[in-house]
Design a protein around this motif. Structure first.
Motif, PDB file in Angstrom:
ATOM      1  N   LEU A 183     -49.913 -37.702 -26.087  1.00 27.89           N
ATOM      2  CA  LEU A 183     -50.209 -38.307 -27.385  1.00 27.89           C
ATOM      3  C   LEU A 183     -49.022 -38.177 -28.343  1.00 27.89           C
ATOM      4  O   LEU A 183     -48.736 -39.100 -29.119  1.00 27.89           O
ATOM      5  CB  LEU A 183     -51.447 -37.634 -28.000  1.00 27.89           C
ATOM      6  N   ILE A 184     -48.336 -37.049 -28.277  1.00 30.13           N
ATOM      7  CA  ILE A 184     -47.212 -36.827 -29.191  1.00 30.13           C
ATOM      8  C   ILE A 184     -46.062 -37.776 -28.884  1.00 30.13           C
ATOM      9  O   ILE A 184     -45.501 -38.404 -29.781  1.00 30.13           O
ATOM     10  CB  ILE A 184     -46.721 -35.373 -29.098  1.00 30.13           C
ATOM     11  N   ALA A 185     -45.696 -37.884 -27.616  1.00 27.67           N
ATOM     12  CA  ALA A 185     -44.513 -38.671 -27.233  1.00 27.67           C
ATOM     13  C   ALA A 185     -44.837 -39.548 -26.019  1.00 27.67           C
ATOM     14  O   ALA A 185     -44.474 -39.206 -24.895  1.00 27.67           O
ATOM     15  CB  ALA A 185     -43.339 -37.742 -26.936  1.00 27.67           C
ATOM     16  N   PRO A 186     -45.517 -40.679 -26.234  1.00 28.04           N
ATOM     17  CA  PRO A 186     -45.835 -41.576 -25.112  1.00 28.04           C
ATOM     18  C   PRO A 186     -44.548 -42.074 -24.438  1.00 28.04           C
ATOM     19  O   PRO A 186     -43.562 -42.371 -25.105  1.00 28.04           O
ATOM     20  CB  PRO A 186     -46.584 -42.738 -25.785  1.00 28.04           C
ATOM     21  N   GLY A 187     -44.569 -42.138 -23.114  1.00 27.16           N
ATOM     22  CA  GLY A 187     -43.403 -42.642 -22.393  1.00 27.16           C
ATOM     23  C   GLY A 187     -42.304 -41.623 -22.206  1.00 27.16           C
ATOM     24  O   GLY A 187     -41.213 -41.970 -21.752  1.00 27.16           O
ATOM     25  N   HIS A 188     -42.567 -40.353 -22.542  1.00 28.29           N
ATOM     26  CA  HIS A 188     -41.581 -39.291 -22.345  1.00 28.29           C
ATOM     27  C   HIS A 188     -42.023 -38.387 -21.199  1.00 28.29           C
ATOM     28  O   HIS A 188     -43.195 -38.378 -20.807  1.00 28.29           O
ATOM     29  CB  HIS A 188     -41.430 -38.447 -23.616  1.00 28.29           C
ATOM     30  N   GLU A 189     -41.073 -37.632 -20.669  1.00 27.13           N
ATOM     31  CA  GLU A 189     -41.387 -36.644 -19.640  1.00 27.13           C
ATOM     32  C   GLU A 189     -41.882 -35.375 -20.325  1.00 27.13           C
ATOM     33  O   GLU A 189     -41.240 -34.877 -21.249  1.00 27.13           O
ATOM     34  CB  GLU A 189     -40.141 -36.347 -18.800  1.00 27.13           C
ATOM     35  N   VAL A 190     -43.013 -34.871 -19.854  1.00 23.91           N
ATOM     36  CA  VAL A 190     -43.643 -33.704 -20.482  1.00 23.91           C
ATOM     37  C   VAL A 190     -43.989 -32.680 -19.403  1.00 23.91           C
ATOM     38  O   VAL A 190     -44.564 -33.034 -18.362  1.00 23.91           O
ATOM     39  CB  VAL A 190     -44.931 -34.111 -21.229  1.00 23.91           C
ATOM     40  N   ALA A 191     -43.621 -31.441 -19.629  1.00 30.16           N
ATOM     41  CA  ALA A 191     -43.989 -30.337 -18.740  1.00 30.16           C
ATOM     42  C   ALA A 191     -44.764 -29.305 -19.555  1.00 30.16           C
ATOM     43  O   ALA A 191     -44.368 -28.986 -20.686  1.00 30.16           O
ATOM     44  CB  ALA A 191     -42.752 -29.708 -18.113  1.00 30.16           C
ATOM     45  N   VAL A 192     -45.851 -28.791 -18.984  1.00 32.56           N
ATOM     46  CA  VAL A 192     -46.716 -27.854 -19.721  1.00 32.56           C
ATOM     47  C   VAL A 192     -46.904 -26.582 -18.899  1.00 32.56           C
ATOM     48  O   VAL A 192     -47.262 -26.633 -17.715  1.00 32.56           O
ATOM     49  CB  VAL A 192     -48.092 -28.497 -20.015  1.00 32.56           C
ATOM     50  N   TYR A 193     -46.653 -25.438 -19.551  1.00 29.06           N
ATOM     51  CA  TYR A 193     -46.780 -24.127 -18.914  1.00 29.06           C
ATOM     52  C   TYR A 193     -47.775 -23.301 -19.732  1.00 29.06           C
ATOM     53  O   TYR A 193     -47.570 -23.084 -20.939  1.00 29.06           O
ATOM     54  CB  TYR A 193     -45.420 -23.436 -18.853  1.00 29.06           C
ATOM     55  N   THR A 194     -48.806 -22.818 -19.085  1.00 33.46           N
ATOM     56  CA  THR A 194     -49.874 -22.078 -19.770  1.00 33.46           C
ATOM     57  C   THR A 194     -49.674 -20.573 -19.587  1.00 33.46           C
ATOM     58  O   THR A 194     -49.533 -20.096 -18.461  1.00 33.46           O
ATOM     59  CB  THR A 194     -51.245 -22.496 -19.213  1.00 33.46           C
ATOM     60  N   HIS A 195     -49.648 -19.837 -20.725  1.00 37.65           N
ATOM     61  CA  HIS A 195     -49.449 -18.377 -20.719  1.00 37.65           C
ATOM     62  C   HIS A 195     -50.715 -17.668 -21.186  1.00 37.65           C
ATOM     63  O   HIS A 195     -51.514 -18.225 -21.948  1.00 37.65           O
ATOM     64  CB  HIS A 195     -48.304 -17.986 -21.652  1.00 37.65           C
ATOM     65  N   ILE A 196     -50.811 -16.415 -20.714  1.00 31.05           N
ATOM     66  CA  ILE A 196     -51.933 -15.574 -21.182  1.00 31.05           C
ATOM     67  C   ILE A 196     -51.430 -14.250 -21.732  1.00 31.05           C
ATOM     68  O   ILE A 196     -52.214 -13.395 -22.148  1.00 31.05           O
ATOM     69  CB  ILE A 196     -52.944 -15.293 -20.046  1.00 31.05           C
ATOM     70  N   ASP A 197     -50.086 -14.072 -21.716  1.00 31.29           N
ATOM     71  CA  ASP A 197     -49.552 -12.809 -22.212  1.00 31.29           C
ATOM     72  C   ASP A 197     -49.291 -12.913 -23.712  1.00 31.29           C
ATOM     73  O   ASP A 197     -49.672 -13.885 -24.361  1.00 31.29           O
ATOM     74  CB  ASP A 197     -48.276 -12.421 -21.456  1.00 31.29           C
ATOM     75  N   THR A 217     -50.024  -7.153 -18.680  1.00 31.55           N
ATOM     76  CA  THR A 217     -50.945  -8.294 -18.627  1.00 31.55           C
ATOM     77  C   THR A 217     -51.836  -8.207 -17.393  1.00 31.55           C
ATOM     78  O   THR A 217     -53.041  -8.527 -17.448  1.00 31.55           O
ATOM     79  CB  THR A 217     -50.143  -9.617 -18.613  1.00 31.55           C
ATOM     80  N   ARG A 218     -51.279  -7.761 -16.280  1.00 31.53           N
ATOM     81  CA  ARG A 218     -52.091  -7.583 -15.076  1.00 31.53           C
ATOM     82  C   ARG A 218     -53.212  -6.562 -15.325  1.00 31.53           C
ATOM     83  O   ARG A 218     -54.379  -6.772 -14.951  1.00 31.53           O
ATOM     84  CB  ARG A 218     -51.208  -7.107 -13.908  1.00 31.53           C
ATOM     85  N   ASP A 219     -52.827  -5.454 -15.959  1.00 31.04           N
ATOM     86  CA  ASP A 219     -53.830  -4.423 -16.252  1.00 31.04           C
ATOM     87  C   ASP A 219     -54.894  -4.960 -17.204  1.00 31.04           C
ATOM     88  O   ASP A 219     -56.088  -4.646 -17.058  1.00 31.04           O
ATOM     89  CB  ASP A 219     -53.158  -3.184 -16.866  1.00 31.04           C
ATOM     90  N   TRP A 220     -54.458  -5.769 -18.163  1.00 32.77           N
ATOM     91  CA  TRP A 220     -55.425  -6.345 -19.120  1.00 32.77           C
ATOM     92  C   TRP A 220     -56.418  -7.241 -18.384  1.00 32.77           C
ATOM     93  O   TRP A 220     -57.620  -7.214 -18.671  1.00 32.77           O
ATOM     94  CB  TRP A 220     -54.668  -7.146 -20.183  1.00 32.77           C
ATOM     95  N   LEU A 221     -55.944  -8.050 -17.445  1.00 27.63           N
ATOM     96  CA  LEU A 221     -56.834  -8.918 -16.673  1.00 27.63           C
ATOM     97  C   LEU A 221     -57.831  -8.094 -15.855  1.00 27.63           C
ATOM     98  O   LEU A 221     -59.030  -8.409 -15.816  1.00 27.63           O
ATOM     99  CB  LEU A 221     -56.008  -9.813 -15.739  1.00 27.63           C
ATOM    100  N   ARG A 222     -57.343  -7.043 -15.218  1.00 29.91           N
ATOM    101  CA  ARG A 222     -58.240  -6.193 -14.433  1.00 29.91           C
ATOM    102  C   ARG A 222     -59.298  -5.552 -15.342  1.00 29.91           C
ATOM    103  O   ARG A 222     -60.486  -5.485 -14.992  1.00 29.91           O
ATOM    104  CB  ARG A 222     -57.447  -5.100 -13.717  1.00 29.91           C
ATOM    105  N   ALA A 223     -58.822  -5.095 -16.519  1.00 28.52           N
ATOM    106  CA  ALA A 223     -59.755  -4.439 -17.446  1.00 28.52           C
ATOM    107  C   ALA A 223     -60.825  -5.398 -17.954  1.00 28.52           C
ATOM    108  O   ALA A 223     -61.921  -4.965 -18.344  1.00 28.52           O
ATOM    109  CB  ALA A 223     -58.993  -3.839 -18.627  1.00 28.52           C
ATOM    110  N   HIS A 224     -60.528  -6.691 -17.946  1.00 24.12           N
ATOM    111  CA  HIS A 224     -61.487  -7.683 -18.423  1.00 24.12           C
ATOM    112  C   HIS A 224     -62.212  -8.386 -17.288  1.00 24.12           C
ATOM    113  O   HIS A 224     -62.778  -9.471 -17.453  1.00 24.12           O
ATOM    114  CB  HIS A 224     -60.797  -8.707 -19.319  1.00 24.12           C
ATOM    115  N   GLY A 225     -62.197  -7.757 -16.114  1.00 25.56           N
ATOM    116  CA  GLY A 225     -63.060  -8.201 -15.028  1.00 25.56           C
ATOM    117  C   GLY A 225     -62.525  -9.319 -14.151  1.00 25.56           C
ATOM    118  O   GLY A 225     -63.293  -9.897 -13.371  1.00 25.56           O
TER     119      GLY A 225
END
Length: 408
Positions: free
Chosen positions: A115-129, A29-37
């Motif tokens: 929006l899915i679960a109002p009043g709940h604890e939500v954690a979000v992790y963004t991936h690029i691989d 993934t690191r190499d892909w990022l480098r290859a895409h500038g």
């Protein structure tokens, strides 16, 4: 366009560990990022699979403990602990090769979780691989509601979540799949129903339970507790592997590196070493507390003895004082008695004297009466004695008046 996938997690901790992917960003993934500038300074700062993180109703740095505390508070720590939503974006909408899009994708994930679960604890992790290097979010929703404790259930919720995701995409100018066929939607839902049992999640859950067991204080204890849960753990050089039989009696084997950083040999050893240190510190504190308690007991004993001595002395002093007071009271009573006796004697003598005077007065009275009668009878012949008798009477009256007044 933005698409979604739904699944449940019996181990919220395992789901979070996988989504965070600490130190798990691969070199491809690191190499892909480098290859895409992508700038090398940006690439050099990356180490986790999650290139952006965010959340709703959570401190993202302590999300695992916070979510666990909420489940324990509402007694909802068994069964399904959390729900996972994977939200993927088309490259035409958000590009994994554009770092600015990472934060934008994460913000969209937080909004969808809200929006899915109002009043709940939500954690979000963004991936690029992953295949095609498409930006996608791993949204972890803690099962219980923060206010009511009621669990969120995603069973038969695919259509509603898809609609919310489409509305969100439209609001932010992203493309939307136009009226996908019911067959396509049903196929996706069925695929996740079929994948309801994930053996790695089951394995993570068993390991988490073993690590949470109060008996697990060292590696030998961990091995024994895992064995009770049907898991065989083996150390292989710098790695550790786990093996167990699934519900269908199929044997599953996985290295710790394939389950997540928390399940690797180093992480397990570090955690057990930390517990051993805490136990030793607790023993030291316990010994110190015992010594301090003994010292306090000795000090208290000395204080009690000294206090008892003072009390005994005060009681002795009080006894002497009471005797002095009793003697003084006796003396006063005797003095009063003697004074009373003297007064009574004086009154008795006075009374006797008054009685004698009264008798004399009465005798004088009778004498006067006799004289007057005699003088009255002999008035004509005794004028000579009249004046003498009157003078004597006058003197007698004075005497009578004096003694009568004294008697009163």
């Amino acid at each position: 366009m933005a698409t979604i996938k739904l699944s449940a997690a019996k181990s919220a901790g395992a789901a979070i560990s996988y989504a965070a992917g600490k130190d798990k960003l691969d070199e491809e993934t690191r190499d892909w990022l480098r290859a895409h500038g992508v700038d090398e300074t940006v690439v050099a700062r990356l180490s986790d699979r999650a290139v952006a993180v965010g959340g709703e109703n959570v401190d993202i740095e302590h999300v695992r403990g916070q979510m666990r505390a909420t489940r324990e508070l509402f007694h909802k720590n068994t069964g399904v602990q959390a729900h996972r939503v994977i939200q993927s974006f088309a490259t035409a909408d958000l590009n994994a090769a554009v770092p600015a899009d990472w934060a934008r994708a994460n913000a969209l994930g937080v909004e969808l979780g809200r929006l899915i679960a109002p009043g709940h604890e939500v954690a979000v992790y963004t991936h690029i691989d992953g295949e095609g290097h498409k930006l996608h979010n791993h949204i972890i929703i803690n099962a219980p509601n923060l206010e009511t404790g009621a669990k969120y259930h995603q069973h038969n919720d695919f259509a509603r979540v898809t609609k919310l995701n489409d509305q969100l995409a439209q609001e932010h100018g992203l493309s939307v799949i136009e009226e996908p066929s019911q067959y396509e939607r049903r196929t996706i839902a069925e695929r996740h129903i079929d994948a309801g049992y994930v053996w790695k999640d089951d394995l993570r859950s068993r390991i988490d339970a073993a690590m949470s067991d109060p008996r697990t204080s060292n590696f030998e204890a961990l091995t024994a507790v895992l064995s009770e849960k049907g898991v065989d753990i083996r150390v292989r050089g710098q790695n550790v592997s786990y093996a167990f039989l699934g519900p269908n009696k199929a044997r599953h084997v996985s290295r710790g590196t394939k389950l997540g950083a928390s399940y690797e040999k180093g992480a397990i050893q570090d955690e057990l070493a930390r517990r051993t240190k805490q136990l030793e510190q607790a023993i030291d504190r316990d010994g110190k507390i015992k010594r301090e308690a003994e010292q306090l007991q000795q000090s208290a004993t000395r204080g009690i003895e000294a206090t008892q001595g003072r009390i005994d002395g005060e009681q002795a002093d009080r006894g002497g004082l009471e005797r002095v007071q009793a003697d003084a009271a006796s003396t006063i009573r005797q003095s009063i008695k003697r004074f009373t006796d003297r007064v009574r004697g004086t009154f008795e003598r006075t009374e006797r004297a008054l009685g004698s005077i009264t008798n004399r007065v009465r005798q004088v009275g009778r004498t006067i009466s006799g004289v007057l009668a005699k003088h009255e009878a002999e008035k004509s012949s005794q004028d000579v004695f009249r004046n003498h008798a009157l003078g004597q009477l006058k003197e007698t009256k004075k005497s009578l008046a004096f003694w009568t007044g004294y008697a009163d």
